[in-house]
Design an enzyme around this catalytic site. Structure first.
Site, PDB file in Angstrom:
ATOM      1  N   LYS A  29      38.637  39.818  36.551  1.00  0.00           N
ATOM      2  CA  LYS A  29      39.291  38.516  36.408  1.00  0.00           C
ATOM      3  C   LYS A  29      38.401  37.506  35.692  1.00  0.00           C
ATOM      4  CE  LYS A  29      37.954  36.753  40.973  1.00  0.00           C
ATOM      5  NZ  LYS A  29      37.107  35.644  40.497  1.00  0.00           N
ATOM      6  N   THR A  30      37.087  37.534  35.946  1.00  0.00           N
ATOM      7  CA  THR A  30      36.205  36.570  35.285  1.00  0.00           C
ATOM      8  C   THR A  30      36.209  36.786  33.781  1.00  0.00           C
ATOM      9  OG1 THR A  30      34.795  36.474  37.247  1.00  0.00           O
ATOM     10  CG2 THR A  30      33.865  35.642  35.192  1.00  0.00           C
ATOM     11  N   ASP A 213      40.259  29.452  39.243  1.00  0.00           N
ATOM     12  CA  ASP A 213      39.850  30.754  39.793  1.00  0.00           C
ATOM     13  C   ASP A 213      39.992  30.730  41.313  1.00  0.00           C
ATOM     14  OD1 ASP A 213      38.853  33.310  39.886  1.00  0.00           O
ATOM     15  OD2 ASP A 213      36.754  32.721  39.684  1.00  0.00           O
ATOM     16  N   GLU A 214      40.234  31.901  41.914  1.00  0.00           N
ATOM     17  CA  GLU A 214      40.350  32.041  43.376  1.00  0.00           C
ATOM     18  C   GLU A 214      41.397  31.072  43.939  1.00  0.00           C
ATOM     19  OE1 GLU A 214      39.006  34.510  44.568  1.00  0.00           O
ATOM     20  OE2 GLU A 214      37.013  34.896  43.765  1.00  0.00           O
ATOM     21  N   GLN A 244      42.875  38.849  49.224  1.00  0.00           N
ATOM     22  CA  GLN A 244      41.504  38.409  49.499  1.00  0.00           C
ATOM     23  C   GLN A 244      41.458  36.979  50.012  1.00  0.00           C
ATOM     24  OE1 GLN A 244      38.247  40.035  46.890  1.00  0.00           O
ATOM     25  NE2 GLN A 244      39.929  40.387  45.472  1.00  0.00           N
ATOM     26  N   ARG A 592      33.927  45.992  48.519  1.00  0.00           N
ATOM     27  CA  ARG A 592      32.592  45.665  48.001  1.00  0.00           C
ATOM     28  C   ARG A 592      31.856  46.933  47.600  1.00  0.00           C
ATOM     29  NH1 ARG A 592      34.075  41.626  46.329  1.00  0.00           N
ATOM     30  NH2 ARG A 592      36.058  42.396  47.111  1.00  0.00           N
TER      31      ARG A 592
END
Length: 659
Positions: A29-30, A213-214, A244, A592
């Site tokens: 996504k970044t 973002d987020e 998330q 993770r």
């Protein structure tokens, strides 16, 4: 845009109207955000100065800024806004302060300042738990975007009405100090933009395209800020993952992703489902787990990575035995695979679970970093220097004055300060201004008055320095002239201790490195954001951290301990029937792991002086059995693993004896 997969490319090219990118864990996504900024600028769709990209942490903002800088050459990124929600709110308040009745150079109270003011406003003898409960209610009202009057109207219980009354008194105190707190950095811009058509029109012209973002972590006030700036047209890209969303306990509202569709019927939704991080076995387990949660936009992560090893599930006697197994496995893998310590991470539900892990790692001399220890900015000498800087930036910051005038201690005791406060109130002056008043100082004991006058002269000199020196140089000069370094030397028992603490002040100066000039306004802005900066890197050490702290990180080897009912899922969630967020929390932990994952639970625990039986987490039953290797279920695999670990242990002993 070379190397983007089709959904990523579609997200980058969509530049007209509202867009929601549902970005699964490890889906890049970044990179999408960075490439989209580059495309907006490179295509001529929007100049960099009219683009704002909003993240949730200073660290994420810094990393994204570096990536955008590498992607956009020369001065193409000039004027781009890339910051946190709170940094954007601060910028708006600095520009529009007069519309909100604030004077230039206002202070931003940190958590300690807020707690001190609330404690002063509550009845004497209020217990810490009650103070924290009131602080949380006031903060919740602000994060919902409520004014004191709206909070009072919405109160439904005596406790909420008490909190609303406290909120009103607290805001009056902030106004008197020409200050705002961290929650106000969002609430006040929302209040202004929703009530002032001229102001909101100017800001929509200033920010022509918004990226967030987020987005699943936004609270109600942050969502309203997004909506106010984006306007009815909605030229924005929101990137998030409903799976998330793990911060409801601090005000995040995952329903904001759904609200986007209601507020913007033309919303386009693009899913990023290809995971570039995890093994396929880890992804199959994660998908099976999160499928038990309801979804408005279901997605299934997939990967071209190898299957990887099965997920190990350990049953342990108790937390100490669990920690010993984890430490031994880390030592074995580090030796057998020549893996650096930084490849390993141990995750847990609560920070109290770290103690047996720390002991076990120490016994094996394995270096580790515990996320959530004393933050750099919470160290005493650093907080002292920050108080001085805040006072230099804003002479009306009473909280900063009270700390600075006593750091280092001078001939000004509590009785003198109380008397000074009375005189300041009568004269309607902030404490620092009262300490400069010759007529008021004459009403204090001569020795104390002399000390206050000397202190005031020093602050005025530093304020003059602030107008002409770079911030980093100002900090170094302040550390010396304020007496902070001399105070540290007197406090430390040896030179090594002094140099360690002095290094903290030197590092603080480095944090301000960058701008060529300071000035009170610029210094105040830097201080406001610095007070909420992220901690430094852990280096080559095993990472110990809570599941909440692990979001956004990745490691080759991940251990999740404490997989018991009552712990994960948490007891409160079980009692209240709120399992969705606990399941998302475990999902974050599982994703993770890049290569290998361990899940462990204890059969017993020592509680209230007796041994109690524990039940394995119900979430273990939601994982596909084919992806798991439970202790004892595969004797051949278990025996091979024990033999390999024993051989590695013998090799380590031989190496030690050889030394």
């Amino acid at each position: 845009m070379q190397g983007l997969n089709p959904p990523q490319r579609a997200a980058v090219l969509h530049t007209e109207g509202p867009l929601l990118v549902l970005a699964g864990a490890g889906s890049g996504k970044t990179r999408v955000i960075v490439e989209k900024i580059a495309h907006l600028v490179g295509s001529g769709r929007m100049p960099a100065r009219r683009i704002a990209a909003i993240t949730f942490t200073n660290k994420a903002a810094r990393e994204m800024k570096e990536r955008v800088g590498r992607r956009l050459k020369g001065d193409a990124a000039e004027g781009l806004t890339l910051c946190t929600f709170h940094a954007l709110g601060l910028r708006l308040l600095q520009i529009e302060h007069a519309r909100l009745g604030l004077r230039r150079g206002f202070s931003v109270f940190d958590a300690d300042d807020t707690a001190a003011q609330l404690k002063d406003l509550l009845p004497p003898g209020t217990k810490p738990d009650a103070l924290e409960a009131m602080r949380a209610l006031v903060s919740r009202a602000k994060n919902t975007g409520l004014s004191p009057e709206q909070a009072e109207a919405a109160a439904q219980s005596p406790r909420e009405r008490e909190a609303a009354a406290l909120y009103a008194r607290y805001q009056q105190r902030l106004a008197a100090f020409n200050a705002v707190d961290f929650d106000d950095l969002i609430r006040l811009p929302v209040q202004l933009l929703e009530s002032d058509p001229e102001c909101v029109a100017a800001w929509r012209e200033r920010i022509g395209y918004l990226l967030v973002d987020e987005c699943q972590d936004t609270n109600d006030a942050q969502y309203r800020l997004l909506k106010a700036i984006a306007g009815p047209k909605g030229d924005f890209t929101c990137v998030g993952d409903d799976d998330q969303s793990i911060y409801a306990w601090r005000g995040a509202n995952p329903d904001n992703l759904l609200q986007l569709g209601r507020d913007y019927p033309a919303l386009t939704v693009i899913k990023l489902e290809q995971n570039y991080r995890c093994s396929r076995r880890v992804l199959r387990a994660a998908n099976a787990l999160i499928a038990h949660n309801p979804h408005e936009h279901p997605k299934t992560l997939w990967s071209d990575n190898p299957d990887g090893e099965r997920i190990r599930v350990w049953e342990c006697r108790d937390a100490a035995h669990e920690a010993e197994k984890v430490a031994a496995e880390i030592q074995f893998l580090a030796q057998a695979r020549q893996a650096p310590w930084s490849d390993f991470c141990v995750l847990f539900r609560g920070n109290h679970q770290s103690r047996p892990l720390e002991k076990a790692l120490q016994l094996l001399r394995i270096p580790y970093h515990l996320t959530g220890g004393t933050a750099f900015l919470d160290r005493g000498e650093v907080k002292d220097a920050l108080a001085w800087l805040r006072l230099v930036a804003n002479p009306e910051d009473d909280a900063a004055f009270l700390r600075a005038v006593q750091s280092p201690r001078r001939d000004v005791g509590a009785t003198t300060l109380a008397r000074l406060a009375e005189l300041a109130q009568q004269a309607q002056l902030p404490l620092a201004r009262a300490a400069e008043s010759i007529s008021l100082l004459k009403q204090l004991p001569a020795r104390a008055a002399g000390a206050l006058q000397a202190f005031s002269d020093l602050v005025r000199g530093l304020r003059a320095d602030a107008a002409r020196l770079p911030p980093a140089e100002l900090v170094r000069r302040l550390n010396e002239r304020s007496g902070l370094l001399a105070m540290l030397r007197a406090q430390c028992r040896d030179e090594a201790a002094f140099q360690r603490r002095r290094a903290n002040l030197d590092e603080l100066a480095d944090w301000f490195d960058g701008p060529k000039t300071a000035g009170p306004g610029e210094l105040a802005a830097a201080l406001a954001l610095l007070a909420h900066a992220d901690k430094g890197e852990a280096g080559n050490q095993v990472r110990l951290m809570s599941l909440h702290a692990a979001k956004g990180l990745e490691f080759r080897y991940v251990f999740i301990v404490g997989m018991e009912d009552g712990n994960l899922p948490h007891e409160a969630s079980l009692e209240e029937g709120r399992l969705d967020e606990e399941r998302r929390l475990l999902y974050v932990g599982i994703t993770r792991a890049k290569e290998q994952l361990w899940l462990s639970y204890a059969k017993e625990a020592q509680r209230w002086g007796e041994r109690v039986r524990l039940l394995p987490s119900r979430f273990l039953d939601e994982l596909p059995a084919a992806e798991l290797q439970r202790d004892g279920a595969d004797p051949v695999a278990d025996a091979a693993h024990r033999q390999a670990r024993a051989q590695a242990g013998f090799a380590a002993i031989a190496a030690l004896l050889g030394d």
